[in-house]
Motif scaffolding. Structure first.
Motif, PDB file in Angstrom:
ATOM      1  N   THR A  16       0.795  -1.228   0.000  1.00 25.06           N
ATOM      2  CA  THR A  16       0.000   0.000   0.000  1.00 25.06           C
ATOM      3  C   THR A  16       0.829   1.281   0.000  1.00 25.06           C
ATOM      4  O   THR A  16       0.570   2.185  -0.812  1.00 25.06           O
ATOM      5  CB  THR A  16      -0.992  -0.008   1.180  1.00 25.06           C
ATOM      6  N   PRO A  17       1.848   1.444   0.877  1.00 20.84           N
ATOM      7  CA  PRO A  17       2.621   2.698   0.843  1.00 20.84           C
ATOM      8  C   PRO A  17       3.277   2.949  -0.509  1.00 20.84           C
ATOM      9  O   PRO A  17       3.284   4.091  -0.997  1.00 20.84           O
ATOM     10  CB  PRO A  17       3.678   2.496   1.945  1.00 20.84           C
ATOM     11  N   VAL A  28       0.633   4.159  -3.074  1.00 17.59           N
ATOM     12  CA  VAL A  28       0.216   5.547  -2.879  1.00 17.59           C
ATOM     13  C   VAL A  28       1.276   6.512  -3.400  1.00 17.59           C
ATOM     14  O   VAL A  28       0.978   7.497  -4.092  1.00 17.59           O
ATOM     15  CB  VAL A  28      -0.087   5.809  -1.393  1.00 17.59           C
ATOM     16  N   TYR A  33      -1.059  -5.530  -4.573  1.00 16.51           N
ATOM     17  CA  TYR A  33      -2.249  -5.301  -3.742  1.00 16.51           C
ATOM     18  C   TYR A  33      -3.436  -6.108  -4.253  1.00 16.51           C
ATOM     19  O   TYR A  33      -4.100  -6.832  -3.504  1.00 16.51           O
ATOM     20  CB  TYR A  33      -2.600  -3.813  -3.739  1.00 16.51           C
ATOM     21  N   SER A  47      -5.000   9.113   0.052  1.00 13.35           N
ATOM     22  CA  SER A  47      -5.439   9.005   1.452  1.00 13.35           C
ATOM     23  C   SER A  47      -6.587   8.014   1.585  1.00 13.35           C
ATOM     24  O   SER A  47      -6.629   7.207   2.531  1.00 13.35           O
ATOM     25  CB  SER A  47      -5.870  10.385   1.960  1.00 13.35           C
ATOM     26  N   TYR A  79      -7.088   5.515  -0.396  1.00 13.98           N
ATOM     27  CA  TYR A  79      -6.416   4.230  -0.647  1.00 13.98           C
ATOM     28  C   TYR A  79      -5.947   3.637   0.681  1.00 13.98           C
ATOM     29  O   TYR A  79      -6.233   2.469   1.010  1.00 13.98           O
ATOM     30  CB  TYR A  79      -5.248   4.513  -1.593  1.00 13.98           C
ATOM     31  N   CYS A  80      -5.249   4.450   1.489  1.00 12.97           N
ATOM     32  CA  CYS A  80      -4.728   3.971   2.784  1.00 12.97           C
ATOM     33  C   CYS A  80      -5.868   3.603   3.737  1.00 12.97           C
ATOM     34  O   CYS A  80      -5.790   2.595   4.455  1.00 12.97           O
ATOM     35  CB  CYS A  80      -3.846   5.046   3.415  1.00 12.97           C
ATOM     36  N   CYS A 131      -7.432   0.228   2.822  1.00 15.62           N
ATOM     37  CA  CYS A 131      -6.533  -0.868   3.215  1.00 15.62           C
ATOM     38  C   CYS A 131      -6.616  -1.131   4.710  1.00 15.62           C
ATOM     39  O   CYS A 131      -6.613  -2.284   5.152  1.00 15.62           O
ATOM     40  CB  CYS A 131      -5.101  -0.526   2.789  1.00 15.62           C
ATOM     41  N   LEU A 132      -6.698  -0.072   5.513  1.00 14.73           N
ATOM     42  CA  LEU A 132      -6.791  -0.226   6.971  1.00 14.73           C
ATOM     43  C   LEU A 132      -8.077  -0.949   7.357  1.00 14.73           C
ATOM     44  O   LEU A 132      -8.069  -1.846   8.217  1.00 14.73           O
ATOM     45  CB  LEU A 132      -6.731   1.154   7.629  1.00 14.73           C
TER      46      LEU A 132
END
Length: 459
Positions: free
Chosen positions: A88-89, A92, A129, A219, A221-222, A225-226
């Motif tokens: 993920t990081p 992004v 991902y 943002s 996107y993150c 994922c969380l």
């Protein structure tokens, strides 16, 4: 023995995890071509190469990632989730870099390499991902109906996220594009050229807007994922223990491409994806009901048939707003078939393979990786073909008006080409062998296999 039903919260958290792929993919699909042509001001030839080569790169990354996942061990957090979280990081960061603009003094060749490299890096991160995420369908727990229901939730969220992605990007950058169009003309009817001061100032603001939009979507996107990480735990099954596969790459490839239902489904999915890469709708619940009531193959044929008259009317009718809106809605309803049906049919193909090849386990990620590849490849091919067609038709990024050959090219790409591809896809689906009778038979065999494994391993 029936497995425990899949709880609602797990379906919802799983569905939210699909948002990044569709948000970023739809923003790229809608705006990257415009960005490269009108904002970066690359030639159509360079733009088409970036779009096509970036997607063709998935010919390496998607199957490779699928194979690496099948070889990876199961860890404390699972086998698939660590891939999703760790990629993920990178996804992004590279997504934001795709929308950044180098200095105007940079040579065209270096600009081309910059965007091609950033686009390929982003596609690689998204493969890391999306391949494990889509494979996660097989490990949510529950039965066939639960899986179909979770897929419907996922497709509903993904269709909504396409609207979010294109909507956010459009709201942020749309006003600046409108300003650029206004800057093309002056009151006496003459046209500015591409280096006029007013147009240059507007161009800088547009470039800044694209960066802001990429940060906003990054943002989200993150966040998605969380939610996926907190709400979904992998559930291994009797025929899917989530271990390492012991098969080499080429042997695994021969196995899955030698499975006839997968080949027919893959071929139909490829031509469907080539035909549709633009519009979507919110008719997922209807098609979920339709496939449960009448079966998946009939849903494919009915859904795909709806878009053919819609495409013809949209292309021909240009001045009747109400007719245009109605036809776009009809086309969008048909688009839901592309989102829901292929992804709902793929688990059936994987189950069919596992029942016929019980000695070859842990190849689920391989199946999904080629599926993801064909989806991305179709999108890249369609963008590359359309951009190259505009290049040969004489499109120029600095022109405020376009010649008739450019308009005719757009009309041909809008209706005759996708309709032809749709008819090919429907012809291929005629040979798809898994009907509702076979699904019922597989359900019985899967339950028997689970009962047998449980008796063999009572501890």
């Amino acid at each position: 023995m029936q497995p425990a039903p899949l709880p609602f919260y797990r379906k919802l958290c799983y569905a939210v995890g699909g948002a990044p792929y569709q948000m970023t993919g739809n923003a790229l699909g809608f705006f990257l071509q415009i960005f490269l042509l009108d904002v970066v001001q690359l030639e159509p030839f360079h733009s088409s190469l970036i779009l096509f080569l970036g997607r063709a790169w998935d010919a390496v990354t998607d199957p490779a990632v699928g194979f690496l996942i099948s070889k990876s061990p199961r860890r404390r957090l699972g086998k698939l989730v660590p891939w999703i979280v760790s990629s993920t990081p990178f996804g992004v960061v590279f997504y934001c870099l795709v929308w950044s603009t180098p200095s105007d003094a940079m040579p065209v060749s270096l600009k081309f390499l910059w965007y091609l490299t950033m686009y390929c890096f982003f596609q690689t991160s998204m493969s890391c991902y999306h391949v494990p995420y889509s494979s996660l369908t097989m490990f949510l727990g529950g039965n066939q109906r639960d899986r179909d229901s979770a897929t419907a939730y996922r497709m509903g969220v993904e269709v909504f996220s396409t609207l979010v992605g294109s909507g956010i990007q459009g709201q942020i950058v749309g006003g600046y594009h409108a300003s650029m169009m206004k800057s093309c003309s002056v009151p006496n009817g003459t046209l500015y050229n591409g280096t006029s001061p007013g147009l240059t100032d507007t161009l800088e603001n547009t470039r800044r807007a694209y960066v802001i939009a990429s940060v906003v979507l990054g943002s989200l996107y993150c966040l998605a994922c969380l939610i996926l990480f907190l709400g979904v735990k992998e559930q291994p099954g009797p025929l899917s223990p989530l271990g390492r596969t012991q098969l080499p790459f080429c042997h695994s490839l021969r196995l899955i491409l030698g499975h006839l239902p997968y080949v027919w489904l893959l071929g139909g999915f490829l031509f469907m994806s080539l035909a549709f890469q633009v519009v979507a709708s919110l008719s997922i619940p209807f098609w979920q009901w339709f496939l449960v009531r009448f079966g998946k193959k009939p849903a494919v044929f009915v859904g795909l048939s709806l878009i053919i008259p819609a495409l013809i009317v949209i292309t021909v009718v240009s001045h009747n707003f109400l007719v245009f809106v109605f036809m776009v809605i009809l086309a969008g309803c048909s688009m839901a078939v592309l989102y829901l049906l292929p992804w709902s049919m793929l688990p059936d193909v994987v189950d069919d393979f596992r029942l016929k090849n019980p000695n070859y386990l842990n190849l689920e990620a391989f199946f999904y990786s080629f599926y993801v590849f064909f989806n991305k490849f179709a999108g890249g091919l369609s963008l590359g073909i359309s951009t190259m067609s505009l290049h040969f038709a004489g499109y120029r990024a600095s022109d405020c008006t376009h010649n008739p050959s450019v308009i005719l090219t757009l009309q041909i790409l809008m209706a005759p080409v996708p309709i032809t591809l749709l008819l090919i896809a429907m012809a291929i689906f005629c040979f798809y062998p898994i009907d509702e009778e076979r699904r019922k038979q597989m359900r019985v065999e899967m339950e028997a296999a689970g009962h047998w494994v449980k008796n063999e391993n009572p501890g």
